[in-house]
Motif scaffolding. Structure first.
Motif, PDB file in Angstrom:
ATOM      1  N   TYR A  84      52.977  34.480  32.323  1.00  0.00           N
ATOM      2  CA  TYR A  84      52.038  35.311  32.569  1.00  0.00           C
ATOM      3  C   TYR A  84      52.408  36.695  31.775  1.00  0.00           C
ATOM      4  N   PRO A 134      49.189  42.158  31.097  1.00  0.00           N
ATOM      5  CA  PRO A 134      47.542  42.256  31.351  1.00  0.00           C
ATOM      6  C   PRO A 134      47.430  41.144  32.625  1.00  0.00           C
ATOM      7  N   ASP A 135      47.798  39.815  32.576  1.00  0.00           N
ATOM      8  CA  ASP A 135      47.548  39.191  33.612  1.00  0.00           C
ATOM      9  C   ASP A 135      47.769  39.610  34.966  1.00  0.00           C
ATOM     10  N   THR A 144      45.900  42.486  36.203  1.00  0.00           N
ATOM     11  CA  THR A 144      44.463  42.095  36.574  1.00  0.00           C
ATOM     12  C   THR A 144      44.519  41.464  38.077  1.00  0.00           C
ATOM     13  N   PHE A 154      44.942  44.310  40.553  1.00  0.00           N
ATOM     14  CA  PHE A 154      43.577  44.887  40.512  1.00  0.00           C
ATOM     15  C   PHE A 154      42.665  43.849  41.392  1.00  0.00           C
ATOM     16  N   LEU A 155      42.917  42.533  41.448  1.00  0.00           N
ATOM     17  CA  LEU A 155      42.244  41.923  42.271  1.00  0.00           C
ATOM     18  C   LEU A 155      42.770  41.720  43.793  1.00  0.00           C
ATOM     19  N   VAL A 202      35.644  38.805  38.014  1.00  0.00           N
ATOM     20  CA  VAL A 202      36.646  39.592  37.162  1.00  0.00           C
ATOM     21  C   VAL A 202      37.290  38.961  36.194  1.00  0.00           C
ATOM     22  N   GLY A 203      37.508  37.482  36.287  1.00  0.00           N
ATOM     23  CA  GLY A 203      37.829  36.672  35.399  1.00  0.00           C
ATOM     24  C   GLY A 203      36.736  36.790  34.060  1.00  0.00           C
ATOM     25  N   ALA A 207      37.137  40.279  32.477  1.00  0.00           N
ATOM     26  CA  ALA A 207      38.400  40.345  31.794  1.00  0.00           C
ATOM     27  C   ALA A 207      38.430  39.570  30.419  1.00  0.00           C
ATOM     28  N   LEU A 225      41.118  39.619  27.660  1.00  0.00           N
ATOM     29  CA  LEU A 225      42.042  40.440  27.909  1.00  0.00           C
ATOM     30  C   LEU A 225      43.193  39.766  28.664  1.00  0.00           C
ATOM     31  N   THR A 226      42.862  38.563  29.181  1.00  0.00           N
ATOM     32  CA  THR A 226      43.724  37.913  29.946  1.00  0.00           C
ATOM     33  C   THR A 226      43.764  36.359  29.371  1.00  0.00           C
ATOM     34  N   PHE A 235      41.308  32.523  38.043  1.00  0.00           N
ATOM     35  CA  PHE A 235      40.963  33.896  38.832  1.00  0.00           C
ATOM     36  C   PHE A 235      39.913  33.578  39.995  1.00  0.00           C
TER      37      PHE A 235
END
Length: 777
Positions: free
Chosen positions: A334, A337-338, A341, A344-345, A502-503, A506, A509-510, A517
């Motif tokens: 990971y 950025p992962d 994220t 954030f989740l 979200v996935g 993103a 970015l991830t 996700f």
């Protein structure tokens, strides 16, 4: 002194009904704060005999369970006379019951899934075939009509036969394992309605799950086996006499609750951890491996039955198996950025989860107004929610645009004339409707779609946003109607769609897949709603068969729980409180440190002499609702009055019915020991024990005496009157007591000051006595 233990001479509007009285006693609570803390029992119900709580949609009296080991002459004699063969028989029976609980719960879990998949699948295929013929209006009428019939059947069962089967049942099981016994929560009728009502409710398309009710179902199966069947339904087993006590039944019901989770999610380890983390108040190592054995049996049963169904002999059920979602991550590394994220989740999941709990609280309070009007209004409410759900499930997919099928899935997409995940709906050949793939599916299949890997473009962002909003709202307004309904699946659906959003946003970015996700989003919602960590982590890992996600799963659960705890309690804790169950928390409230034991006991104290007149006992039983009475030894049997012990109401009733009386005050305990066996005083199942109205005492017998020594518990737990209330509360809860005797600090006074019961530790009772205490400070 207060001898109340669930049947008390009090005027009550719920367990915490004393909140209202604080306005005239100098309390600094606002009206709004008070209203938020009151249970649902707020509409002026007077009850002079017992505490009351809401079970399902009905109000019922409650009592306390007693996990204390009674030590009187009769039970001591029974243990001394028990042979090795009988002890071996007891151990074998315990393991046999654990085996039977696992077998029964596994079979019921499989039957539930089999029935739901076939009933719901038939309904969806029927509507789909009509749409293929461009009969869209008739398809809606058929779809909504099937849902309505199934919903009405579930509501009628629940409203008229077993109101206690409504909801998930987890709060009731949690309260029972805390020592609270409410009428019919584990009755055979409740088990029947829980099984069939859950099947009908889930098949009716409601945004509910059958997983929560499976916990209640497992507990009901364990209770039925543990108490030796049901005398009412002519199903009894005399050889289960060893388990006629609250301690053994508590262990069996714990095994049943764990087996329910194992059967619902095919997660045996998760079931054990769920029982440990969420529902039980007492745990020990011996119970750990007995529970593990039970869930292992469930896993074996399910595996065997699923293999059988793979041959195609189970109709529409077979290929998917009980909700098993294969979400295998292709990488175990990971990047920063992962992790950002995922954090954030967890934060947003905690916020949405706490909001979910807040809104469920409001909806339950609103629905209680309808539910109190009677069964007809409960059924009417179910019909309204069913119609709304059908309109959303059929109408919202029209908002989505058709998408061309993936090239590699030409044989599977679209699914025409069969069950599948790529719904054709109104689209032209070679296209599918992604919203219909989520709405016009069983909940399990919708979750499979959201969790699927390598499907970055399967769902449009607008589709996911619409589905999230719809499922979030429908899940909230559906819970609380008169059908067995679980919260796991609605929360997983909302969380999975949110995680996929979200996935999708993103994107580049991830490096994590959108399916992962979705899984992490479901975990964040579950953590924010239910506030469990270890058990949820293992359940999700067992569900998805993806051990590589363990670190991220742990992180998102910890964050979501921490954030949500800043706003309110877990959903099951909130429901326990709303229903008015006098739940004993593991910790004492801070203000309890400023009080001592004698500060909360109230009078008058009712005691018996060790050799008491029959008329006095009968009068006390008729005029009070107490379930425990102190027994005092007095001269000439002792030099000075001293506490002999505690006698239970149920034991007194058995003794009085046996009529072993004497005309003078004399010790006749040896005669009583010859007449009765310990099994005569064992706790009977629901409604089976000796009742006060069963006694036939003549006027002559009222003047006779009875020796209470053989049935008096000579070693009750006692605390000195100056012990802090906080310390007494922890002792009461850790030992699972029903009565705690308060003794004086000096010997010059009477040998007992009073009795502490569960009610005396409730915040409402304490603040009614001392309104200046504010637990929020």
């Amino acid at each position: 002194m207060d001898q109340r233990d669930g049947e008390n001479d009090i005027e009550i509007e719920g367990v915490w009904g004393d909140w209202r009285e604080m306005e005239g006693n100098g309390s600094d609570f606002s009206d709004k704060d008070t209203a938020m803390r009151e249970p649902l029992l707020v509409r002026k119900r007077l009850n002079s005999t017992s505490q009351i709580a809401i079970v399902g949609a009905s109000v019922c009296p409650i009592e306390s369970l007693d996990y204390e080991i009674v030590e009187n002459e009769l039970f001591k004699q029974d243990w001394r006379s028990r042979k090795r063969v009988q002890i071996f028989q007891y151990i074998v029976l315990k393991w046999t019951l654990a085996l039977l609980i696992g077998l029964g719960t596994g079979l019921v879990g499989f039957f539930n899934n089999l029935a739901v998949e076939n009933i719901a699948g038939f309904k969806l295929l029927l509507a789909s075939n009509l749409m293929l013929k461009d009969k869209y209006g008739l398809a809606f009428v058929t779809f909504a009509g099937c849902n309505m019939v199934l919903a009405i059947a579930a509501a009628v069962l629940c409203a008229y036969i077993a109101p206690s089967a409504a909801g998930s049942g987890i709060p009731e099981v949690k309260a029972y394992l805390n020592g609270i016994d409410a009428h019919s929560i584990l009755a055979p009728s409740t088990l029947f309605v829980k099984i069939f009502g859950s099947i009908l409710g889930v098949s009716a398309g409601f945004v509910v799950g059958k997983e929560g009710p499976m916990v209640h179902t497992g507990a009901c199966i364990a209770s039925l086996l543990g108490q030796g069947g049901s005398r009412k339904y002519h199903l009894t087993w005399k050889w289960l006499r060893y388990f006629k006590n609250d301690r053994d039944r508590r262990d069996l019901i714990t095994c049943g609750a764990a087996a329910g989770v194992a059967a619902a999610f095919r997660a045996p380890v998760g079931g054990v951890l769920f029982a440990l983390e969420e529902v039980t108040s007492w745990w020990r190592s011996a119970l750990l491996w007995r529970t593990f054995f039970t869930t292992a049996v469930v896993a074996v049963v399910l595996r065997a039955l699923i293999e059988f169904c793979r041959s195609g002999k189970c109709g529409l059920f077979g290929q998917g198996g009980l909700i098993m979602f294969d979400v295998n991550s292709s990488q175990a590394t990971y990047d920063t950025p992962d992790l950002l994220t995922v954090i954030f989740l967890g934060i947003v999941g905690g916020i949405f989860g706490s909001l979910y709990n807040f809104l469920v609280d409001k909806v339950l309070r609103t629905y209680s107004i309808f539910n109190e009007q009677g069964p007809k209004f409960r059924v009417l409410l179910v019909i309204v929610i069913s119609l709304l759900t059908s309109c959303c499930a059929y109408g919202i997919p029209w908002l989505a645009q058709c998408k061309p099928c993936p090239i590699e899935l030409k044989n599977e997409c679209p699914t025409v004339g069969r069950s599948g995940n790529y719904k054709n709906f109104q689209c032209q050949p070679g296209h599918y409707n992604d919203l219909a793939s989520l709405f016009l599916n069983t909940n399990d299949d919708a979750i499979r779609n959201l969790f699927s890997n390598g499907t970055q473009n399967e769902f449009q962002l607008s589709t996911l946003v619409i589905f999230f909003a719809a499922v979030y709202c429908l899940g909230i307004i559906t819970y609380g109607i008169a059908v067995p309904s679980g919260l796991f699946i609605p929360v997983i659906l909302a969380g999975a769609s949110y995680g996929r959003i979200v996935g999708t946003v993103a994107g580049s970015l991830t490096s994590l897949d959108v399916g992962l996700f979705s899984l992490l989003g479901a975990a964040s919602f579950l953590g924010g709603t239910m506030r469990m960590t270890v058990s949820l982590c293992i359940i999700l890992l067992e569900l998805t068969n993806d051990l590589l996600m363990l670190p991220l799963m742990m992180l998102v659960l910890l964050i979501s729980k921490t954030v949500a705890d800043c706003f309110n309690k877990g959903v099951y804790d909130q429901i326990v409180r709303m229903k008015g169950f006098p739940y004993m928390e593991a910790h004492a409230e801070p203000y309890m440190r400023h009080l001592v034991a004698k500060d909360v006991v109230s009078g008058p104290l009712i005691t018996f002499s060790s050799i008491e007149k029959v008329g006095n006992i009968l009068h006390a039983l008729k005029t009070t609702g107490h379930h425990g009475f102190p027994v005092i030894d007095e001269p000439p049997f002792t030099d000075a009055p001293e506490l002999c012990g505690l006698v239970l109401k149920s034991h007194l009733l058995v003794l009085l019915k046996g009529k072993k009386f004497s005309k003078t005050r004399m010790l006749v305990g040896s005669e009583i020991l010859k007449t009765f066996e310990a099994n005569d005083f064992a706790k009977a199942g629901s409604g089976k024990g000796v009742k006060l109205e069963d006694l036939d005492i003549t006027a002559e017998e009222m003047e006779m005496y009875v020796d209470l020594h053989p049935i008096t518990n000579t070693s009750p737990y006692t605390v000195v009157e100056t012990m802090s209330l906080a310390k007494a509360a922890v002792l009461f809860r850790e030992l699972g007591l029903r009565h705690l005797c308060v003794v004086p600090k000096t010997h010059a006074r009477p040998p007992i000051v009073g009795i502490l019961t569960r009610h005396d530790f409730m915040p409402g009772h304490i603040r009614g006595l001392y309104p200046h205490f504010n637990s929020s400070k």
